[in-house]
Design a protein around this motif. Structure first.
Motif, PDB file in Angstrom:
ATOM      1  N   GLY A 264       0.914  -1.229   0.172  1.00 56.69           N
ATOM      2  CA  GLY A 264      -0.005  -0.035   0.048  1.00 56.69           C
ATOM      3  C   GLY A 264       0.643   1.034  -0.245  1.00 56.69           C
ATOM      4  O   GLY A 264       0.147   2.365  -0.680  1.00 56.69           O
ATOM      5  N   PHE A 265       1.796   1.063   0.405  1.00 60.23           N
ATOM      6  CA  PHE A 265       2.906   2.415   0.519  1.00 60.23           C
ATOM      7  C   PHE A 265       4.227   2.181   0.076  1.00 60.23           C
ATOM      8  O   PHE A 265       5.209   3.383  -0.509  1.00 60.23           O
ATOM      9  CB  PHE A 265       3.284   2.646   1.678  1.00 60.23           C
ATOM     10  N   VAL A 266       4.620   1.369  -0.253  1.00 66.00           N
ATOM     11  CA  VAL A 266       6.187   0.944  -1.064  1.00 66.00           C
ATOM     12  C   VAL A 266       6.731   1.913  -1.827  1.00 66.00           C
ATOM     13  O   VAL A 266       7.007   1.975  -1.916  1.00 66.00           O
ATOM     14  CB  VAL A 266       6.580   0.188  -0.955  1.00 66.00           C
ATOM     15  N   ASP A 267       5.954   1.889  -2.948  1.00 67.46           N
ATOM     16  CA  ASP A 267       5.464   2.965  -3.823  1.00 67.46           C
ATOM     17  C   ASP A 267       5.875   4.393  -3.804  1.00 67.46           C
ATOM     18  O   ASP A 267       6.056   4.977  -4.555  1.00 67.46           O
ATOM     19  CB  ASP A 267       4.468   2.566  -5.455  1.00 67.46           C
ATOM     20  N   ARG A 268       4.903   4.767  -2.562  1.00 70.33           N
ATOM     21  CA  ARG A 268       5.094   6.653  -2.135  1.00 70.33           C
ATOM     22  C   ARG A 268       6.114   7.194  -2.468  1.00 70.33           C
ATOM     23  O   ARG A 268       6.966   7.157  -1.508  1.00 70.33           O
ATOM     24  CB  ARG A 268       3.933   5.702  -1.457  1.00 70.33           C
ATOM     25  N   GLY A 269       7.190   5.459  -1.022  1.00 69.66           N
ATOM     26  CA  GLY A 269       8.482   6.110  -0.271  1.00 69.66           C
ATOM     27  C   GLY A 269       8.479   6.941   0.734  1.00 69.66           C
ATOM     28  O   GLY A 269       9.810   7.178   1.392  1.00 69.66           O
ATOM     29  N   SER A 270       7.157   6.715   0.848  1.00 70.52           N
ATOM     30  CA  SER A 270       7.022   7.519   2.792  1.00 70.52           C
ATOM     31  C   SER A 270       6.317   6.265   3.425  1.00 70.52           C
ATOM     32  O   SER A 270       5.331   5.933   2.707  1.00 70.52           O
ATOM     33  CB  SER A 270       6.979   9.263   2.435  1.00 70.52           C
ATOM     34  N   CYS A 271       5.957   6.136   4.883  1.00 64.14           N
ATOM     35  CA  CYS A 271       4.675   5.877   5.227  1.00 64.14           C
ATOM     36  C   CYS A 271       5.078   6.723   7.184  1.00 64.14           C
ATOM     37  O   CYS A 271       6.001   7.278   6.938  1.00 64.14           O
ATOM     38  CB  CYS A 271       4.916   4.720   5.505  1.00 64.14           C
ATOM     39  N   ASP A 272       3.647   6.377   7.158  1.00 60.40           N
ATOM     40  CA  ASP A 272       3.564   6.200   8.950  1.00 60.40           C
ATOM     41  C   ASP A 272       3.739   5.741   9.537  1.00 60.40           C
ATOM     42  O   ASP A 272       2.840   4.893   9.393  1.00 60.40           O
ATOM     43  CB  ASP A 272       2.484   7.186   9.171  1.00 60.40           C
ATOM     44  N   LEU A 273       5.278   4.778  10.124  1.00 56.55           N
ATOM     45  CA  LEU A 273       5.098   3.239  10.459  1.00 56.55           C
ATOM     46  C   LEU A 273       4.123   2.676  11.803  1.00 56.55           C
ATOM     47  O   LEU A 273       3.702   1.638  11.431  1.00 56.55           O
ATOM     48  CB  LEU A 273       7.026   2.861  10.644  1.00 56.55           C
ATOM     49  N   SER A 274       3.797   4.115  12.441  1.00 54.18           N
ATOM     50  CA  SER A 274       2.974   3.711  13.396  1.00 54.18           C
ATOM     51  C   SER A 274       0.939   3.314  13.045  1.00 54.18           C
ATOM     52  O   SER A 274       1.262   2.058  13.069  1.00 54.18           O
ATOM     53  CB  SER A 274       2.888   4.484  14.156  1.00 54.18           C
ATOM     54  N   ALA A 275       0.796   4.544  11.910  1.00 49.33           N
ATOM     55  CA  ALA A 275      -0.835   4.402  11.518  1.00 49.33           C
ATOM     56  C   ALA A 275      -1.024   3.477  10.259  1.00 49.33           C
ATOM     57  O   ALA A 275      -1.416   2.871  10.627  1.00 49.33           O
ATOM     58  CB  ALA A 275      -1.101   5.605  11.317  1.00 49.33           C
TER      59      ALA A 275
ATOM     60  N   SER B 220      14.696   5.892   6.432  1.00 48.21           N
ATOM     61  CA  SER B 220      15.657   6.965   7.228  1.00 48.21           C
ATOM     62  C   SER B 220      14.036   7.510   7.659  1.00 48.21           C
ATOM     63  O   SER B 220      12.315   7.932   7.786  1.00 48.21           O
ATOM     64  CB  SER B 220      16.208   8.076   6.782  1.00 48.21           C
ATOM     65  N   LEU B 221      14.596   8.060   8.903  1.00 55.58           N
ATOM     66  CA  LEU B 221      13.188   9.481   9.767  1.00 55.58           C
ATOM     67  C   LEU B 221      12.563  10.695   8.670  1.00 55.58           C
ATOM     68  O   LEU B 221      14.012  11.098   7.726  1.00 55.58           O
ATOM     69  CB  LEU B 221      13.531   9.704  11.014  1.00 55.58           C
ATOM     70  N   ALA B 222      11.959  10.690   8.844  1.00 54.44           N
ATOM     71  CA  ALA B 222      11.665  11.877   7.684  1.00 54.44           C
ATOM     72  C   ALA B 222      12.716  13.091   7.526  1.00 54.44           C
ATOM     73  O   ALA B 222      12.137  13.170   8.609  1.00 54.44           O
ATOM     74  CB  ALA B 222       9.886  12.070   7.868  1.00 54.44           C
ATOM     75  N   PRO B 223      12.530  14.008   6.581  1.00 54.80           N
ATOM     76  CA  PRO B 223      13.855  15.204   7.308  1.00 54.80           C
ATOM     77  C   PRO B 223      12.416  15.744   7.851  1.00 54.80           C
ATOM     78  O   PRO B 223      11.239  16.173   7.703  1.00 54.80           O
ATOM     79  CB  PRO B 223      13.937  15.139   5.760  1.00 54.80           C
ATOM     80  N   GLY B 224      13.366  16.378   9.023  1.00 54.26           N
ATOM     81  CA  GLY B 224      12.436  17.142  10.213  1.00 54.26           C
ATOM     82  C   GLY B 224      11.335  16.547  11.178  1.00 54.26           C
ATOM     83  O   GLY B 224      10.711  17.248  12.572  1.00 54.26           O
ATOM     84  N   ALA B 225      11.328  15.156  10.810  1.00 62.49           N
ATOM     85  CA  ALA B 225      10.295  14.290  12.313  1.00 62.49           C
ATOM     86  C   ALA B 225      11.228  13.645  13.397  1.00 62.49           C
ATOM     87  O   ALA B 225      12.459  14.147  13.264  1.00 62.49           O
ATOM     88  CB  ALA B 225       9.872  13.087  11.430  1.00 62.49           C
ATOM     89  N   GLU B 226      10.680  13.862  14.290  1.00 59.63           N
ATOM     90  CA  GLU B 226      11.519  13.504  15.805  1.00 59.63           C
ATOM     91  C   GLU B 226      10.883  12.473  16.030  1.00 59.63           C
ATOM     92  O   GLU B 226       9.499  11.612  16.020  1.00 59.63           O
ATOM     93  CB  GLU B 226      11.362  14.594  16.823  1.00 59.63           C
ATOM     94  N   VAL B 227      11.689  11.115  16.636  1.00 59.81           N
ATOM     95  CA  VAL B 227      11.178  10.517  17.464  1.00 59.81           C
ATOM     96  C   VAL B 227      10.806  10.601  18.929  1.00 59.81           C
ATOM     97  O   VAL B 227      11.122  10.933  19.636  1.00 59.81           O
ATOM     98  CB  VAL B 227      12.157   8.995  17.751  1.00 59.81           C
ATOM     99  N   VAL B 228       8.748  10.961  18.654  1.00 58.90           N
ATOM    100  CA  VAL B 228       8.804  11.558  20.119  1.00 58.90           C
ATOM    101  C   VAL B 228       7.640  10.301  21.052  1.00 58.90           C
ATOM    102  O   VAL B 228       7.152   9.784  20.614  1.00 58.90           O
ATOM    103  CB  VAL B 228       7.432  12.382  20.190  1.00 58.90           C
ATOM    104  N   TRP B 229       8.604   9.419  22.238  1.00 59.74           N
ATOM    105  CA  TRP B 229       7.654   8.935  22.801  1.00 59.74           C
ATOM    106  C   TRP B 229       6.621   9.478  23.465  1.00 59.74           C
ATOM    107  O   TRP B 229       6.414  10.119  24.005  1.00 59.74           O
ATOM    108  CB  TRP B 229       8.989   8.248  23.795  1.00 59.74           C
ATOM    109  N   ASN B 230       5.809   7.859  23.836  1.00 60.87           N
ATOM    110  CA  ASN B 230       4.458   8.648  24.088  1.00 60.87           C
ATOM    111  C   ASN B 230       4.387   8.534  26.453  1.00 60.87           C
ATOM    112  O   ASN B 230       3.274   8.542  26.625  1.00 60.87           O
ATOM    113  CB  ASN B 230       3.507   7.076  24.393  1.00 60.87           C
TER     114      ASN B 230
END
Lengths: 409, 63
Positions: free
Chosen positions: A128-139, A379-389
């Protein structure tokens, strides 16, 4: 986290809420450092909740997991359920009878039968997302994958996935749905009733029209010659919902957050098919997504250093802390994805050893393999941060990833 | 070398037979059962030691 300039902390006087929020974030974002510091100071962590403490040291944790007589699980319902859920909030000997019934259905042989369905769901989601080159791994992967597994297991149609996601969010993280604690409790109780109603309908349906699924298996199962009651059946289903969805979601988030930080581990998984087994094991150990499991003491318990747990205390058994405690297990505080000989308490232990541990391992291994076969570099999307819950069920609500080869973002 | 499993205390983590499939089999409940009365051939000694990663400490290796 709130901006400190908005709070009294800016004036140098941190409020209890500020301290609480900071500690909760530390515990979830940097658990190894957090727990090492706590463990050195005391056998228990009183930091986060006045009415609950956490056992920190490996010997205490291993002892408490096995000693159900002193550390009871029989303390009523959780997550909005009025009745104790089964087998989580039941002590031996009744607990042993339920587990004898359930363990074969969750044993590796049975889990292997579910693997092709999980493989299919994982492939579909990645497609569903491989060709897009990006995804929200969580959602887009970590949340839906265990939900679809749960639906397959219980023989429910896949189009109920949205209901499941809503239910488990309210059950496990009502504070994400509403800021008002009273409203959260009301919503949790109301949702529990809705879930029980839904499962009761399924149980009635399977009694009339048996199929090859877990609910049918349970309607036919007997304990000492007696069939399970509807109440027992739906409380088992409630457990599977409460314990089988979010735990796998946060485990996937922990694994991918770890891989972003450990490129050698990512390369190992890409280059060596089969190595996902060891990777999953070590990440579960050192990152321990489910940081603790709850018990209630049945008597006063002395832990040493003047610490006494009073009878009736709610205690979290600190799996995350014990897992990396080198006391009695040299090297446990080191991370090494190639080692295979380290004791792992991520699924608890003793009679309440996670019923779904084999299923969870299979899901995690399948997803990690499928992803890396299709998307080896990311890799992590540019500008994104890993924010824990900031939760004891530690995860990352959004993990935006990018990879080369996709179309325009 | 001999490998022994305390079946009474095994709740079925399955680590032993995941790590040492030639030495341990899993039963219907997922509990570990030592193969061939626990005898460990020389080339399997390192594997037997790894199987001590049992979270319950029920896997014991002698010799």
């Amino acid at each position: 986290m709130t901006d400190s300039s908005d709070t009294p902390a800016a004036s140098g006087q941190a409020t209890t809420d500020d301290v609480h929020a900071r500690l909760a974030y530390e515990r979830s974002a940097r658990p190894r450092q957090y727990f090492a510091a706590r463990r050195a100071a005391s056998p228990v962590d009183q930091g986060l909740d006045a009415d609950q403490c956490t056992l920190l040291r490996r010997p205490d944790v291993e002892h408490a997991l096995r000693n159900w007589q002193d550390y009871s699980s029989d303390f009523g319902g959780i997550m909005g359920s009025e009745e104790p859920i089964i087998p989580l909030n039941v002590d031996p000997p009744a607990h042993v009878r339920y587990r004898r019934l359930l363990d074969p259905y969750f044993a590796p042989r049975k889990v292997a039968e579910l693997q092709p369905a999980v493989q299919r769901h994982a492939t579909d989601l990645v497609d569903g997302f491989v060709d897009r080159g990006s995804c929200d791994l969580s959602a887009e992967l970590a949340v839906p994958l265990p939900c679809s597994t749960f639906l397959s297991l219980l023989g429910l149609p896949l189009d109920e996935l949205d209901d499941l996601v809503r239910w488990k969010d309210i059950m496990i993280r009502p504070d994400h749905v509403t800021a008002d604690p009273d409203e959260a409790l009301r919503l949790q109780a109301e949702t529990a009733m809705e879930i029980y109603g839904r499962f009761t309908a399924e149980v009635t349906d399977r009694r009339a029209r048996p199929r090859d699924d877990l609910i049918t298996y349970l309607t036919r199962a007997e304990i000492d010659g007696e069939r399970l009651t509807d109440s027992e059946l739906v409380r088992i289903c409630f457990l599977l919902l409460a314990a089988g969805l979010d735990t796998v979601t946060i485990s996937l988030e922990c694994i991918f957050a770890f891989l972003l930080e450990h490129d050698d581990a990512r390369r190992m998984v890409v280059d060596e098919p089969g190595s996902e087994v060891d990777l999953v094991e070590e990440v579960l150990r050192v990152e321990t997504p489910v940081q603790g499991v709850l018990r209630r003491t049945t008597r006063d318990i002395e832990l040493g250093e003047g610490v006494v747990l009073p009878e009736g205390a709610t205690v979290a058994i600190g799996l995350a802390s014990a897992n990396v405690d080198p006391d009695g297990l040299p090297g446990a505080d080191r991370v090494d994805v190639r080692r295979r000989d380290m004791r792992n308490l991520a699924f608890g232990g003793g009679p309440h050893r996670c019923l779904g541990s084999h299923l969870a391992r299979m899901e995690l291994r399948t997803v990690v393999r499928t992803w890396h076969d299709r998307i080896p570099r990311y890799s992590l999307a540019p500008g994104a941060e890993v924010v824990w819950n900031s939760s004891g069920l530690r995860g990352v609500d959004h993990l935006p990833l990018v990879w080369p080869g996709g179309g325009p973002a | 070398m001999r490998l022994e499993i305390d079946a009474e205390r095994c709740p079925g983590h399955g680590r032993c037979w995941d790590l040492a499939p030639l030495l341990v089999a899993g039963d219907d409940l997922g509990r570990g059962v030592a193969r061939g009365e626990g005898t460990v051939p020389p080339e399997q000694e390192a594997t037997a030691r790894a199987a001590r990663a049992c979270p319950e400490r029920t896997v014991v290796v002698h010799g």
